[in-house]
Each structure stands twice: as C-alpha cells, then as structure tokens.
Design a protein around this motif. Structure first.
Motif, short mmCIF file in Angstrom:
data_model
loop_
_atom_site.label_atom_id
_atom_site.label_comp_id
_atom_site.label_asym_id
_atom_site.label_seq_id
_atom_site.Cartn_x
_atom_site.Cartn_y
_atom_site.Cartn_z
N ALA A 33 32.87 52.11 39.42
CA ALA A 33 34.17 52.75 39.43
C ALA A 33 34.85 52.57 40.79
N MET A 34 36.15 52.37 40.75
CA MET A 34 36.94 52.28 41.99
C MET A 34 38.21 53.11 41.82
N GLY A 35 38.73 53.55 42.94
CA GLY A 35 39.91 54.40 42.85
C GLY A 35 40.82 54.34 44.05
N TRP A 36 42.03 54.78 43.86
CA TRP A 36 43.01 54.95 44.92
C TRP A 36 43.24 56.44 45.14
N TYR A 37 43.39 56.78 46.41
CA TYR A 37 43.63 58.15 46.81
C TYR A 37 44.93 58.22 47.62
N THR A 50 42.14 55.54 38.86
CA THR A 50 40.78 55.00 38.81
C THR A 50 40.70 53.85 37.81
N VAL A 51 39.72 52.97 38.05
CA VAL A 51 39.44 51.90 37.11
C VAL A 51 37.92 51.70 37.08
N THR A 52 37.38 51.51 35.89
CA THR A 52 35.95 51.26 35.74
C THR A 52 35.71 49.79 35.43
N ASN A 53 34.45 49.39 35.47
CA ASN A 53 34.12 47.98 35.25
C ASN A 53 34.45 47.51 33.84
N ASP A 54 34.56 48.44 32.90
CA ASP A 54 34.94 48.03 31.55
C ASP A 54 36.46 48.02 31.36
N GLY A 55 37.19 48.23 32.46
CA GLY A 55 38.65 48.12 32.43
C GLY A 55 39.38 49.40 32.10
N HIS A 56 38.65 50.48 31.90
CA HIS A 56 39.31 51.75 31.58
C HIS A 56 39.98 52.31 32.81
N PHE A 67 52.58 54.17 38.22
CA PHE A 67 51.59 53.41 38.99
C PHE A 67 50.65 52.68 38.05
N THR A 68 50.19 51.50 38.48
CA THR A 68 49.22 50.73 37.71
C THR A 68 48.13 50.23 38.62
N ILE A 69 46.89 50.59 38.30
CA ILE A 69 45.74 50.13 39.07
C ILE A 69 45.15 48.91 38.38
N SER A 70 44.73 47.93 39.19
CA SER A 70 44.10 46.74 38.63
C SER A 70 43.04 46.22 39.60
N LYS A 71 42.02 45.61 39.04
CA LYS A 71 40.91 45.12 39.84
C LYS A 71 40.69 43.65 39.57
N ASN A 72 40.66 42.86 40.63
CA ASN A 72 40.36 41.43 40.52
C ASN A 72 38.99 41.21 41.14
N SER A 73 37.97 41.14 40.27
CA SER A 73 36.60 41.05 40.76
C SER A 73 36.28 39.67 41.34
N GLU A 74 37.04 38.66 40.95
CA GLU A 74 36.80 37.31 41.49
C GLU A 74 37.24 37.23 42.94
N GLN A 75 38.33 37.92 43.27
CA GLN A 75 38.85 37.88 44.63
C GLN A 75 38.48 39.13 45.42
N ASN A 76 37.78 40.06 44.78
CA ASN A 76 37.39 41.31 45.43
C ASN A 76 38.61 42.05 45.98
N ILE A 77 39.58 42.25 45.11
CA ILE A 77 40.80 42.96 45.49
C ILE A 77 41.11 44.02 44.44
N LEU A 78 41.44 45.20 44.92
CA LEU A 78 41.89 46.29 44.08
C LEU A 78 43.36 46.54 44.40
N ASN A 79 44.20 46.49 43.38
CA ASN A 79 45.64 46.67 43.61
C ASN A 79 46.14 47.99 43.03
N LEU A 80 47.24 48.45 43.57
CA LEU A 80 47.96 49.59 43.02
C LEU A 80 49.44 49.23 43.04
N GLN A 81 49.98 48.93 41.86
CA GLN A 81 51.40 48.66 41.72
C GLN A 81 52.12 49.99 41.56
#
Length: 125
Positions: A33-37, A50-56, A67-81
């Motif tokens: 799990a990853m999150g923005w605060y 928050t976003v989990t590894n299954d995309g939830h 707001f939209t959270i997204s995770k790019n595991s290939e580039q190791n980047i977590l975004n918050l639009q």
C-alpha cells in the motif's frame, strides 16, 4: 537517507491543477500500500489518498472526485493528480508506503522527524 522524495508542488490559483510525484527505491514500491498525505497549516497530517498493489484506490471525502492517485511500478513513481484545487488544499504533501492501509493511517501520526521535506502546495483564492 530519505527513502521517498516528493516533488511537483507550487503556487496555483483556485480551480487550477497540479501533479505531484513521489519517487523511491524499487524495494519501497513493492509495498502493498502507498499513500499521499497532507499537512495543512496548523493542522495534523492526514491521509488523503491510497493505492494498493491490486490497483484499488481510496480517497478522503474532501478530495474525492478532484484528486487521482496512480502508481507506476516500472518507474517507481507515485503520482497525485490534483484538479479543481481549492484554498483549503493548501499544505505540505507527503507520500509513504506500508504493509497495509491500516498502517498507512497509523503512519500519519508519526512525528515530523520521521518524514522527508514533502512538497508545498499553495492555492490562492
């Protein structure tokens, strides 16, 4: 050593948009799990997305739909639009990773010396 580094903040007028990024090691980005605060002026740090590894994904009511959270595991980047920003969105934004959503909530209460610099977002009215 700072495991996660936030960037992308700035000054924007109400109604505007910003895209925040959080980068870190491959090991950290394997966390379930990853999150923005957000820490608003004079307030406690709060978990907003928050976003989990299954995309939830999940959002705090105050940012849901904007707001939209997204995770790019290939580039190791977590975004918050962040769209349709409001003055009450002003604050310092941080990211983190944990073994569970519950742990992400607990992390919000950690003292400031457990966090990186974050990235400042200022929304003018």
């Amino acid at each position: 050593q700072v495991p996660l580094v936030e960037s992308g903040g700035g000054l924007v007028q109400a109604g505007g948009s910003l895209r925040l990024s959080c980068s870190g090691s491959e090991t950290i980005f394997k966390a379930p799990a990853m999150g923005w605060y957000r820490r608003a002026p004079g307030k406690q740090r709060e978990l907003i997305a928050t976003v989990t590894n299954d995309g939830h994904t999940n959002y705090r009511a105050s940012v849901k739909g904007r707001f939209t959270i997204s995770k790019n595991s290939e580039q190791n980047i977590l975004n918050l639009q962040m769209d349709n920003l409001k003055p009450e969105d002003t604050g310092v934004y941080y990211c983190s990773a944990a073994e569970s959503l519950d742990t992400l909530q607990i992390i919000a209460t950690l003292s400031d010396d457990n966090w990186g610099q974050g990235t400042q977002v200022t929304v003018s009215s």
